[in-house]
Design a protein around this motif. Structure first.
Motif, short mmCIF file in Angstrom:
data_model
loop_
_atom_site.label_atom_id
_atom_site.label_comp_id
_atom_site.label_asym_id
_atom_site.label_seq_id
_atom_site.Cartn_x
_atom_site.Cartn_y
_atom_site.Cartn_z
N PHE A 89 -10.52 -14.20 3.92
CA PHE A 89 -11.86 -14.41 3.37
C PHE A 89 -12.59 -13.07 3.26
N LEU A 90 -12.51 -12.25 4.31
CA LEU A 90 -13.19 -10.95 4.30
C LEU A 90 -12.59 -10.03 3.24
N ILE A 91 -11.26 -10.07 3.11
CA ILE A 91 -10.62 -9.19 2.13
C ILE A 91 -10.98 -9.63 0.71
N GLU A 92 -11.16 -10.95 0.52
CA GLU A 92 -11.63 -11.43 -0.78
C GLU A 92 -13.01 -10.87 -1.09
N LEU A 93 -13.84 -10.75 -0.05
CA LEU A 93 -15.18 -10.17 -0.26
C LEU A 93 -15.06 -8.72 -0.73
N LEU A 94 -14.10 -8.00 -0.17
CA LEU A 94 -13.90 -6.60 -0.58
C LEU A 94 -13.58 -6.55 -2.08
N ALA A 95 -12.83 -7.56 -2.56
CA ALA A 95 -12.50 -7.61 -3.98
C ALA A 95 -13.73 -7.86 -4.83
N ALA A 96 -14.79 -8.42 -4.22
CA ALA A 96 -15.98 -8.77 -4.99
C ALA A 96 -16.97 -7.61 -5.09
N ILE A 104 -10.29 5.89 -4.39
CA ILE A 104 -11.24 4.82 -4.71
C ILE A 104 -10.52 3.66 -5.42
N LEU A 105 -9.60 3.99 -6.33
CA LEU A 105 -8.84 2.94 -7.01
C LEU A 105 -8.00 2.16 -6.02
N ALA A 106 -7.42 2.87 -5.04
CA ALA A 106 -6.61 2.18 -4.03
C ALA A 106 -7.46 1.17 -3.28
N LEU A 107 -8.68 1.58 -2.97
CA LEU A 107 -9.61 0.69 -2.28
C LEU A 107 -9.89 -0.55 -3.13
N MET A 108 -9.95 -0.36 -4.46
CA MET A 108 -10.23 -1.48 -5.36
C MET A 108 -9.07 -2.45 -5.44
N ILE A 109 -7.83 -1.94 -5.50
CA ILE A 109 -6.71 -2.85 -5.74
C ILE A 109 -6.09 -3.36 -4.44
N LEU A 110 -6.47 -2.74 -3.32
CA LEU A 110 -5.92 -3.19 -2.04
C LEU A 110 -6.11 -4.70 -1.82
N PRO A 111 -7.32 -5.25 -2.06
CA PRO A 111 -7.47 -6.69 -1.84
C PRO A 111 -6.55 -7.54 -2.73
N TYR A 112 -6.36 -7.11 -3.98
CA TYR A 112 -5.51 -7.90 -4.88
C TYR A 112 -4.08 -7.93 -4.35
N ILE A 113 -3.55 -6.76 -4.02
CA ILE A 113 -2.18 -6.71 -3.52
C ILE A 113 -2.06 -7.57 -2.27
N THR A 114 -3.03 -7.42 -1.35
CA THR A 114 -2.94 -8.14 -0.09
C THR A 114 -2.98 -9.65 -0.30
N ALA A 160 6.18 -7.93 -6.68
CA ALA A 160 6.20 -7.08 -7.88
C ALA A 160 5.12 -7.55 -8.85
N GLY A 161 4.95 -8.86 -8.96
CA GLY A 161 3.88 -9.40 -9.81
C GLY A 161 2.53 -8.92 -9.35
N ALA A 162 2.31 -8.94 -8.03
CA ALA A 162 1.04 -8.48 -7.48
C ALA A 162 0.80 -7.01 -7.82
N VAL A 163 1.89 -6.22 -7.76
CA VAL A 163 1.76 -4.79 -8.06
C VAL A 163 1.37 -4.58 -9.52
N PHE A 164 2.04 -5.30 -10.42
CA PHE A 164 1.70 -5.15 -11.83
C PHE A 164 0.28 -5.61 -12.13
N LEU A 165 -0.11 -6.71 -11.47
CA LEU A 165 -1.47 -7.22 -11.65
C LEU A 165 -2.49 -6.16 -11.24
N SER A 166 -2.26 -5.53 -10.09
CA SER A 166 -3.18 -4.50 -9.62
C SER A 166 -3.12 -3.28 -10.51
N LEU A 167 -1.91 -2.97 -11.01
CA LEU A 167 -1.77 -1.82 -11.90
C LEU A 167 -2.63 -2.04 -13.15
N GLY A 168 -2.61 -3.29 -13.66
CA GLY A 168 -3.44 -3.62 -14.82
C GLY A 168 -4.91 -3.35 -14.54
#
Lengths: 281, 324
Positions: free
Chosen positions: B127-134, B184-194, B236-244
């Motif tokens: 739940f908290l990591i989802e907040l980071l994505a927001a 900064i980008l890593a911080l943005m995509i970290l929640p998606y990958i996780t 791998a799907g998660a990685v591509f999604l975050s790459l997008g």
């Protein structure tokens, strides 16, 4: 084969590393929130929320117009995007089994993946160029394009969760299909649809990139959707890259306002969704 | 939201039990279905319109430069010379850097959340990591400018001293630059990958995991021999999604990358990305060709993200086939 003790040791070490990773991810969240609270909350005041910006370089001034305009931009975007997303999503869940449904899903996924800056380019080419001027309308259209695929896929998801038996019960009583969908299926999925739409609204409220060359920003009260309009994220951006310390301070305060708004919506809707999922189990 | 939805087996059985249409469909039902279809089709129209507007808006550039536009590094609005290479380079390098930082961290967190943490702890953390994505990206950019960049400009001289023999870590410590953008980008995509990886790991069938544990494997061996291989397409799907996401991210990158159209090997040097140049120059484009070149960059970005997202979907689809 290594000894059991060695394998156990590797196990403990590696699992601790994963725990450390999770802790680092959580730390980054708390760092972000804490840092904004530290820099932003101190600069917040009633005057800041209710006044217009002062001319550049002059201390003081507020972000009242940004808050109001952000609300207006997002409201219009929702008024365009939510009906399209919800009704399209209901179509996908109820009738979208065939090739047409697959096409709509594909296009929604494409739209969902389009970077928000490219959506801004689209709104620029579609509205700003023909109308020969930046406008709130163009900003709202851009935000709506961002919202539509989110609302659509979310609605489909929740409408699909409505049990089959409910539909069949209605149909067995001789209720026409359209009435079953409108009076039974949609109300049953309403909570999910509403929370999904709220999440999409909060996402739109935080978007900056598509507004830079559509809504453009405005230092005064706007005079309608056909004129440039301010937006909270846009104000944060312009203040942040300005050379004045006072504006930097205001950017932090505005960021705190935006963050509180986005977090409040996200936390409540996600909690509501979660309790609903619990009830369903 | 959509990321979670993606991780689940995508195509649930369609509603075949109730016939969709047929000779006996009532007039009211038909009207209802067609009007809903109108809204659904507007999405198709919209996607087509986006593509068409981008193509029509950049024709001049493609005519003037052709494919060389993508491989030339001249960006000179005053003399009407345009090439997108520095921006493509910056986008690729900053995104790759972000993935390099976020993938181990995200996969590690996902393993912890899916395999190790008690369910309740895992739910709260997710739940908290989802907040980071927001968190809006402009706010991450703000933190990038005022917290990360000063920190990096203090750390970079130290890195240069230790690792300066590598071209990656040379040059003046500006703070803003490729490295800051990557972080900064890593911080943005970290929640998606996780979040997506956790969802995927939770989908690994229990009997497989219990089987290998019963054979005497440790938990970590279970993760590396069973869970990860089984869920590899999903991750791998998660990685591509975050790459997008990373490729198209604008604000956070624009604010910290330094906005200089130069290609340099060092991570400390400022760069520029495709999204950032559009954000910075479109409103003040000096000529038609300048404007069209910016739209051409947008079209390129559009094409690349479609490909990356398609790859992500393909991976997740492969995983859901494995489930059935």
């Amino acid at each position: 084969m290594r000894s059991y003790a060695a394998r156990r040791a590797v196990n403990v070490v590696m699992l601790s590393v994963t725990a450390f990773c999770a802790a680092a991810a959580l730390f980054s969240l708390f760092f972000v929130l804490g840092y904004i609270a530290w820099r932003g909350l101190g600069a917040l005041s009633w005057a800041f929320l209710t006044r217009l910006p002062k001319p550049a370089g002059e201390a003081g001034g507020g972000i009242a117009n940004s808050i109001v305009d952000s609300a207006k931009l997002v409201a219009l975007a929702g008024a365009i995007g939510i009906p399209v997303g919800v009704l399209g999503g209901v179509y996908l869940a109820e009738f979208g089994g065939g090739r047409l449904g697959a096409l709509v899903r594909f296009c929604a996924d494409v739209l969902n993946g389009v970077p928000s800056i490219v959506v801004g380019l689209f709104a620029y080419a579609l509205i700003v160029v023909p109308m020969k001027g930046f406008s709130g309308l163009a900003g709202s259209v851009a935000l709506a394009v961002i919202m539509i695929p989110i609302v659509l896929r979310n609605t489909e998801e929740f409408v699909r969760l409505v049990p089959h038996a409910l539909r069949e019960a209605g149909l067995a009583l001789g209720v026409p299909r359209w009435k079953v969908v409108l009076r039974i299926v949609i109300p049953s999925a309403a909570r999910g649809i509403v929370t999904g739409s709220l999440l999409a609204l909060s996402r739109a409220a935080g978007e900056t990139a598509p507004l830079i060359f559509t809504a453009f920003g405005n230092r005064y009260w706007d005079s309608g959707f056909l004129q440039p309009m301010a937006a909270l994220p846009l104000t944060i951006y312009t203040y942040a890259i300005s050379p004045y310390d006072d504006l930097h301070r205001q950017a932090w305060a505005a960021a705190a306002v935006l963050m509180i708004f986005v977090l409040a919506i996200n936390a409540t809707t996600r909690l509501a969704l979660r309790t609903q999922a619990m009830e369903a189990r | 939201m959509s990321a979670e939805a993606l991780a689940r087996p995508e195509n649930r059985p369609a509603l075949k039990a109730i016939p969709v249409a047929g000779p006996r469909e009532q007039a009211g039902d038909r009207l209802f279905r067609w009007s809903l279809l109108l809204f659904a089709l507007s999405v198709v129209v919209l996607a087509g319109l986006v593509a068409w507007k981008l193509i029509a808006g950049s024709l001049m550039t493609w005519k003037a430069f052709g494919w060389r536009f993508l491989f030339s590094s001249a960006w000179d609005p005053v003399n009407d010379k345009f090439g997108a290479l520095p921006f493509i380079y910056g986008t690729l390098v900053s995104s790759a850097l972000a993935l390099l930082l976020a993938l181990p961290l995200g996969a590690g967190s996902a393993i912890f959340l899916a395999e190790l943490a008690p369910r309740r702890v895992s739910d709260v953390c997710t739940f908290l990591i989802e907040l980071l994505a927001a968190v809006p990206s402009v706010i991450l950019g703000l933190i990038g400018i005022f917290a990360l960049a000063p920190f990096l400009s203090a750390v970079e001289p130290w890195l240069t001293k230790r690792l300066g023999f590598l071209p990656l870590f040379q040059g003046a410590p500006y703070g803003v630059g490729m490295l800051a953008a990557g972080i900064i980008l890593a911080l943005m995509i970290l929640p998606y990958i996780t979040i997506v990886s956790r969802e995927v790991l939770l989908g690994v069938p229990r009997p497989l995991k219990e089987g290998v544990l019963a054979l005497g494997a440790t938990r970590w061996e279970m993760v590396t021999r069973v869970s990860l291989p089984y869920s590899a397409p999903g991750i791998a799907g998660a990685v591509f999604l975050s790459l997008g996401r990373a490729l198209g991210e604008t604000m956070a990158v624009t604010m910290v990358i330094g906005n200089t159209p130069k290609i340099s090997a060092s991570l400390f040097q400022p760069g520029y990305t495709m999204a950032a140049v559009i954000a910075n120059e479109l409103a003040e484009a000096v000529s038609d060709l300048h404007l069209q070149s910016l739209i051409a960059i947008g079209l390129t970005l559009f094409g690349v993200t479609i490909l990356v997202n398609a790859a992500a979907r393909l991976m997740l689809l492969r995983l859901s086939k494995r489930h059935s």
